[in-house]
Design a protein around this motif. Sequence first.
Motif, PDB file in Angstrom:
ATOM      1  N   ASP A 158       0.850  -1.198   0.000  1.00  0.00           N
ATOM      2  CA  ASP A 158       0.000   0.000   0.000  1.00  0.00           C
ATOM      3  C   ASP A 158       0.881   1.242   0.000  1.00  0.00           C
ATOM      4  O   ASP A 158       1.632   1.433  -0.931  1.00  0.00           O
ATOM      5  CB  ASP A 158      -0.977  -0.048   1.178  1.00  0.00           C
ATOM      6  N   ASP A 159       0.835   2.048   1.068  1.00  0.00           N
ATOM      7  CA  ASP A 159       1.607   3.298   1.048  1.00  0.00           C
ATOM      8  C   ASP A 159       3.011   3.161   1.625  1.00  0.00           C
ATOM      9  O   ASP A 159       3.823   4.070   1.508  1.00  0.00           O
ATOM     10  CB  ASP A 159       0.852   4.396   1.824  1.00  0.00           C
ATOM     11  N   ALA A 160       3.292   2.032   2.271  1.00  0.00           N
ATOM     12  CA  ALA A 160       4.616   1.865   2.878  1.00  0.00           C
ATOM     13  C   ALA A 160       5.544   1.165   1.893  1.00  0.00           C
ATOM     14  O   ALA A 160       5.102   0.376   1.062  1.00  0.00           O
ATOM     15  CB  ALA A 160       4.487   1.048   4.157  1.00  0.00           C
ATOM     16  N   ALA A 161       6.830   1.455   1.982  1.00  0.00           N
ATOM     17  CA  ALA A 161       7.776   0.782   1.080  1.00  0.00           C
ATOM     18  C   ALA A 161       9.156   0.691   1.707  1.00  0.00           C
ATOM     19  O   ALA A 161       9.549   1.513   2.528  1.00  0.00           O
ATOM     20  CB  ALA A 161       7.858   1.531  -0.251  1.00  0.00           C
ATOM     21  N   PHE A 162       9.863  -0.348   1.311  1.00  0.00           N
ATOM     22  CA  PHE A 162      11.260  -0.507   1.710  1.00  0.00           C
ATOM     23  C   PHE A 162      12.073  -0.668   0.434  1.00  0.00           C
ATOM     24  O   PHE A 162      11.689  -1.405  -0.468  1.00  0.00           O
ATOM     25  CB  PHE A 162      11.419  -1.728   2.623  1.00  0.00           C
ATOM     26  N   GLU A 163      13.175   0.041   0.379  1.00  0.00           N
ATOM     27  CA  GLU A 163      13.965   0.041  -0.840  1.00  0.00           C
ATOM     28  C   GLU A 163      15.436  -0.096  -0.480  1.00  0.00           C
ATOM     29  O   GLU A 163      15.897   0.497   0.491  1.00  0.00           O
ATOM     30  CB  GLU A 163      13.729   1.381  -1.542  1.00  0.00           C
ATOM     31  N   VAL A 164      16.158  -0.863  -1.263  1.00  0.00           N
ATOM     32  CA  VAL A 164      17.593  -0.968  -1.038  1.00  0.00           C
ATOM     33  C   VAL A 164      18.306  -1.072  -2.383  1.00  0.00           C
ATOM     34  O   VAL A 164      17.811  -1.716  -3.316  1.00  0.00           O
ATOM     35  CB  VAL A 164      17.917  -2.155  -0.083  1.00  0.00           C
ATOM     36  N   LYS A 165      19.440  -0.384  -2.483  1.00  0.00           N
ATOM     37  CA  LYS A 165      20.234  -0.419  -3.717  1.00  0.00           C
ATOM     38  C   LYS A 165      21.665  -0.768  -3.330  1.00  0.00           C
ATOM     39  O   LYS A 165      22.272  -0.072  -2.509  1.00  0.00           O
ATOM     40  CB  LYS A 165      20.218   0.945  -4.404  1.00  0.00           C
ATOM     41  N   THR A 166      22.203  -1.813  -3.952  1.00  0.00           N
ATOM     42  CA  THR A 166      23.541  -2.237  -3.539  1.00  0.00           C
ATOM     43  C   THR A 166      24.606  -1.186  -3.870  1.00  0.00           C
ATOM     44  O   THR A 166      25.569  -1.028  -3.120  1.00  0.00           O
ATOM     45  CB  THR A 166      23.933  -3.580  -4.187  1.00  0.00           C
ATOM     46  N   ALA A 167      24.421  -0.455  -4.981  1.00  0.00           N
ATOM     47  CA  ALA A 167      25.415   0.564  -5.343  1.00  0.00           C
ATOM     48  C   ALA A 167      25.519   1.599  -4.220  1.00  0.00           C
ATOM     49  O   ALA A 167      26.611   2.024  -3.841  1.00  0.00           O
ATOM     50  CB  ALA A 167      25.028   1.229  -6.660  1.00  0.00           C
ATOM     51  N   GLU A 168      24.366   1.961  -3.667  1.00  0.00           N
ATOM     52  CA  GLU A 168      24.310   2.930  -2.575  1.00  0.00           C
ATOM     53  C   GLU A 168      24.938   2.348  -1.302  1.00  0.00           C
ATOM     54  O   GLU A 168      25.697   3.015  -0.606  1.00  0.00           O
ATOM     55  CB  GLU A 168      22.839   3.253  -2.326  1.00  0.00           C
ATOM     56  N   LEU A 169      24.612   1.092  -1.022  1.00  0.00           N
ATOM     57  CA  LEU A 169      25.162   0.428   0.169  1.00  0.00           C
ATOM     58  C   LEU A 169      26.686   0.384   0.125  1.00  0.00           C
ATOM     59  O   LEU A 169      27.363   0.632   1.120  1.00  0.00           O
ATOM     60  CB  LEU A 169      24.650  -1.021   0.269  1.00  0.00           C
TER      61      LEU A 169
END
Lengths: 184, 119
Positions: free
Chosen positions: A138-149
Amino acid sequence: MEDLSLHLLDIAMNSIRAGATAISLEIVEDREANLLTFAIRDNGCGMTEDQLSRLHDPFFTTRKTRRVGLGLPLLKQAAEQAGGGLTVTSAPGEGTTVEAQFGLDHIDRPPLGDVAATVWSLIVTNPRVEFEYRHARDDAAFEVKTAELKVKLATSSLGQPRLAKALKKYLADNEGRLAEAAAQ
Amino acid sequence: MKLEDLRKMVEGERPEEPAEGAARCTVVVGMGTCGIAAGAREVLAAIIDELEARGITDVIVTQCGCRGVCEREPLVMVTPRDGAEVVYADMTPERVREVVATHVVGGEAVEAYRLAEGS
């Protein structure tokens, strides 16, 4: 395959074997539309029209180690049994997108399973592939990007055991929060 | 948990992967459809957990596709720097911890779990 997280791992492994250097994984749970969609996009070698047309034939495979290719047919079956379907688009040299849709509250929809474990497995064993993962409920989300990590943690590889352990906690914790947010 | 918390957790670590040729051992987990359906993901997690618990940083853990012995998955291949590859079949998280302790760390192959040639 017991759950959707294992399908996700299976399809992403196809991308890796297609030589992808960038893979994006997205899961969207939309309660209003009553849909669960997941998409895997890669920049791998892609497929020809002929290969695409035979994609859902379990007895067609390009690999030499065995004569059946069950991954996509199994996913297609799971999606169709849960009131959804599977869409694959691909072009040689451009990459492939696999999108599976399920009725969110359909009784035959496989459970999501341990998505954090799937994302973690992919990241720690493929240091040269950049992953983007997004899970929306719905309106919640989790995002991860390895380049950023990698920039944030000042490393070129997230596979070292100490780092991998910390990353596992990070992914599990954030997936857990997303589940809590959705339950409210 | 925020990204900053993750950074703090690994502060002071030098988490680079070992240079080519510097790793004492390479461990490969079969992650084709057959391996995944048989539990390869949990086997992989057990390998990395066991290495972490022992503070080992010079082992490369990676994945491969189907090796054609689907009925014996999950498969784990262990190749020491100066040795030949050993293929382990029917791995479980518990068994693979033993392989890490005895073969990867101890240098002795675990004959009981070895995929026999021709089998």
